[in-house]
Design a protein around this motif. Sequence first.
Motif, short mmCIF file in Angstrom:
data_model
loop_
_atom_site.label_atom_id
_atom_site.label_comp_id
_atom_site.label_asym_id
_atom_site.label_seq_id
_atom_site.Cartn_x
_atom_site.Cartn_y
_atom_site.Cartn_z
N PRO A 30 37.88 58.60 3.86
CA PRO A 30 37.47 58.85 5.24
C PRO A 30 36.76 57.64 5.87
CG PRO A 30 36.87 60.71 3.85
CD PRO A 30 37.43 59.66 2.93
N ALA A 31 35.87 57.00 5.12
CA ALA A 31 35.13 55.86 5.68
C ALA A 31 36.05 54.68 5.96
CB ALA A 31 34.01 55.45 4.73
N ILE A 49 42.94 48.16 2.34
CA ILE A 49 43.45 48.07 0.97
C ILE A 49 43.07 49.34 0.22
CG2 ILE A 49 43.19 46.77 -1.21
CD1 ILE A 49 42.13 44.51 1.01
N GLU A 50 44.07 50.06 -0.30
CA GLU A 50 43.81 51.32 -1.00
C GLU A 50 44.53 51.28 -2.35
OE1 GLU A 50 42.08 54.24 -0.97
OE2 GLU A 50 43.27 54.78 -2.73
N LEU A 66 37.21 70.33 3.08
CA LEU A 66 36.25 71.03 3.93
C LEU A 66 35.41 69.98 4.65
CD1 LEU A 66 34.98 73.50 1.18
CD2 LEU A 66 36.54 74.10 3.05
N TRP A 160 44.56 47.27 -5.61
CA TRP A 160 43.15 47.38 -6.01
C TRP A 160 42.36 46.19 -5.50
CZ3 TRP A 160 40.08 50.49 -9.36
CH2 TRP A 160 40.75 51.59 -9.94
N TRP A 217 38.72 69.83 -8.36
CA TRP A 217 39.07 70.96 -7.51
C TRP A 217 40.55 71.28 -7.69
CZ3 TRP A 217 36.15 71.65 -2.29
CH2 TRP A 217 34.80 71.34 -2.46
N GLN A 305 42.17 63.10 -7.88
CA GLN A 305 40.97 62.28 -8.04
C GLN A 305 39.80 63.16 -8.46
OE1 GLN A 305 41.98 60.02 -4.10
NE2 GLN A 305 39.98 59.32 -4.77
N ILE A 308 33.61 63.03 -7.59
CA ILE A 308 32.41 62.27 -7.95
C ILE A 308 31.51 62.24 -6.73
CG2 ILE A 308 31.54 59.98 -8.59
CD1 ILE A 308 33.14 61.34 -10.85
N GLY A 365 30.49 54.84 4.34
CA GLY A 365 30.82 56.03 3.54
C GLY A 365 29.73 56.37 2.55
N ILE A 381 32.06 64.27 4.44
CA ILE A 381 33.22 63.58 5.04
C ILE A 381 32.98 63.20 6.51
CG2 ILE A 381 35.69 63.76 5.56
CD1 ILE A 381 35.80 65.76 3.10
N CYS A 384 30.86 60.21 6.65
CA CYS A 384 31.59 59.02 6.19
C CYS A 384 32.50 58.48 7.28
CB CYS A 384 32.36 59.33 4.91
SG CYS A 384 31.29 59.61 3.49
C1 FAD Z 1 32.44 67.79 -5.93
C2 FAD Z 1 32.28 67.33 -4.52
C3 FAD Z 1 32.17 68.23 -3.48
C4 FAD Z 1 32.07 67.79 -2.17
N1 FAD Z 1 32.08 68.72 -1.16
C5 FAD Z 1 32.19 68.28 0.12
C6 FAD Z 1 32.47 69.21 1.16
O1 FAD Z 1 32.62 70.42 0.93
N2 FAD Z 1 32.56 68.73 2.43
C7 FAD Z 1 32.39 67.40 2.73
O2 FAD Z 1 32.46 67.04 3.91
N3 FAD Z 1 32.16 66.50 1.75
C8 FAD Z 1 32.09 66.91 0.46
N4 FAD Z 1 31.93 66.01 -0.55
C9 FAD Z 1 31.71 64.58 -0.23
C10 FAD Z 1 32.96 63.82 0.20
O3 FAD Z 1 34.13 64.35 -0.32
C11 FAD Z 1 32.89 62.35 -0.20
O4 FAD Z 1 31.57 61.89 -0.34
C12 FAD Z 1 33.63 61.51 0.85
O5 FAD Z 1 35.01 61.78 0.74
C13 FAD Z 1 33.36 60.04 0.65
O6 FAD Z 1 34.20 59.30 1.50
P1 FAD Z 1 34.36 57.73 1.25
O7 FAD Z 1 35.43 57.26 2.16
O8 FAD Z 1 33.03 57.09 1.28
O9 FAD Z 1 34.82 57.64 -0.28
P2 FAD Z 1 36.07 58.28 -1.05
O10 FAD Z 1 36.49 59.57 -0.44
O11 FAD Z 1 35.68 58.28 -2.47
O12 FAD Z 1 37.22 57.23 -0.80
C14 FAD Z 1 37.18 55.95 -1.40
C15 FAD Z 1 38.59 55.39 -1.39
O13 FAD Z 1 38.55 54.08 -1.90
C16 FAD Z 1 39.59 53.91 -2.86
N5 FAD Z 1 39.11 52.88 -3.79
C17 FAD Z 1 38.07 52.97 -4.64
N6 FAD Z 1 37.89 51.81 -5.28
C18 FAD Z 1 38.85 50.98 -4.83
C19 FAD Z 1 39.17 49.62 -5.11
N7 FAD Z 1 38.48 48.90 -5.99
N8 FAD Z 1 40.23 49.07 -4.47
C20 FAD Z 1 40.95 49.79 -3.57
N9 FAD Z 1 40.68 51.07 -3.27
C21 FAD Z 1 39.63 51.65 -3.89
C22 FAD Z 1 39.76 55.27 -3.48
O14 FAD Z 1 41.03 55.44 -4.06
C23 FAD Z 1 39.55 56.18 -2.27
O15 FAD Z 1 40.74 56.38 -1.54
C24 FAD Z 1 32.01 66.42 -1.88
C25 FAD Z 1 32.11 65.49 -2.93
C26 FAD Z 1 32.27 65.93 -4.22
C27 FAD Z 1 32.46 64.93 -5.30
#
Ligand code: FAD
Length: 426
Positions: A30-31, A49-50, A66, A160, A217, A305, A308, A365, A381, A384
């Motif tokens: 999302p971020a 980059i994903e 959610l 990566w 999940w 995934q 975490i 994020g 989310i 983020c």
């Molecule tokens: C058990 C659990 C329950 C949760 N419940 C909720 C909920 O009900 N509602 C809610 O809103 N939030 C919830 N959250 C929180 C939320 O899902 C996450 O904190 C949020 O998705 C974080 O977004 P992000 O973009 O920061 O990171 P992420 O969603 O972790 O995305 C990171 C991305 O970076 C990629 N990536 C990682 N490292 C690299 C790399 N070195 N090179 C390239 N790509 C890379 C990954 O593949 C991923 O696509 C929950 C989290 C958990 C773990």
Amino acid sequence: MKRERSTVVEPERTLPVRTNCDVAVVGGGPAGIAAAIAAARNGASTVLIERYGALGGLATGGLIILLLTLDDGTGRQVIAGLCQEMIDRLHARGATVQPPAELWGSEDAEQVEAYSRWGLVWGRNPAVVRNAVAYDPEEFRAIANDMVTQSGATLLLHAWGARAVVTDGRIDYVAIESKSGREAIRAQVFIDASGDGDVFASAGAPFEAVEVHPWLWFRMAGVTDADAAVHAARHGVFKTPPGEGRILAPWGAAGRIDRQISAIDVADLTHAEIECRRMVMAEADRLKREVPGFEQAFITDIASQLGITESRRLLGSAVLRRDQANQRLAGVIARTGNWTKAGMTYDIPFAALHTPAIDNLLAAGRCISVDHRVHHATKEIPACFATGEAAGTAAALAARKGIAPAALDVPTLQRQLLRQGAILDL
Ligand SMILES: Cc1cc2nc3c(=O)[nH]c(=O)nc-3n(C[C@H](O)[C@H](O)[C@H](O)COP(=O)(O)OP(=O)(O)OC[C@H]3O[C@@H](n4cnc5c(N)ncnc54)[C@H](O)[C@@H]3O)c2cc1C
């Protein structure tokens, strides 16, 4: 006898530069999605980059489907911008369940119970209906692809972010690894949206890291009368879009695996995958055996995934602390409610996204600079999306001016975010 070596030295090598751009975003959750779209829409040449083959991070691959929460728990929306745009597009595809605006903040027991069954009400004392959204992850992925590519950003899937190479306090390039080999991405500004802080850690910026219980999940279909089945299960399963007969089992199994793990340790991750998957299979069997309505149910998907909640957090120019809840901060670039505490909000300051250690780096994020208690709210989310949108916008403005993001005039950044639909209540 041959002596075991504990290290080896990698030979120096020359890397092809794949891209020379204004803004490079590592991580397509999302971020990262929001950061890349915001940067590109603000005129920056942008690459996202994903490491996996689809966008969304935990919000799709983690089956954490959610959006909790876009409001402050008293009926007021506090997050909009690109998160709202994603929701509007999901709505248009019939892929969401969301309480209507007139119910946000309501303590009506019947409505609280009805939306609890969709996983949209958490927290007690009091339990209130929130502005929260249950959605279908495949629709989210397709919309994210459209939004990113239509913004003009270049998307690199299956790549990566492997290493950030720093010269004189600036990231010169990020080395990526993919089927094309090892290549360099050069940019004026880098955004770490990897969730785990892979880029800032590699660049040598200070951070905190914690170990957590991992989750996996999963979803099932073929449930007879999902409403009654969710009620019969008592807790641990929710109804989920897109249709009748489907349930979401959040947190995976009812129990936890034997220990907390480090999400930045490959052996721990492997242990967690094996244990969580074993427990998911056992939990699905238990539901079928014990809960009326599940007799004919079957697993449709297990998250690709691990769930975490937390790993690395940047120690940035400012660390947003729990005692700053409900304070209005001058440097605010995003606001979030707290999904378990109605009436609590945090102003996230721009200084929580940058670090004095590296000039041209922003975080977005779940790895931004906040303490463990605040992380409970800022990792959600919608939050983020909001910090991603702020980071992408800031990166584009900084690249345009040829300055470090931290040197930006924050009121200028805030005005731009407001024009884009962010809610800052300055
Ligand atoms: C058990 C659990 C329950 C949760 N419940 C909720 C909920 O009900 N509602 C809610 O809103 N939030 C919830 N959250 C929180 C939320 O899902 C996450 O904190 C949020 O998705 C974080 O977004 P992000 O973009 O920061 O990171 P992420 O969603 O972790 O995305 C990171 C991305 O970076 C990629 N990536 C990682 N490292 C690299 C790399 N070195 N090179 C390239 N790509 C890379 C990954 O593949 C991923 O696509 C929950 C989290 C958990 C773990």
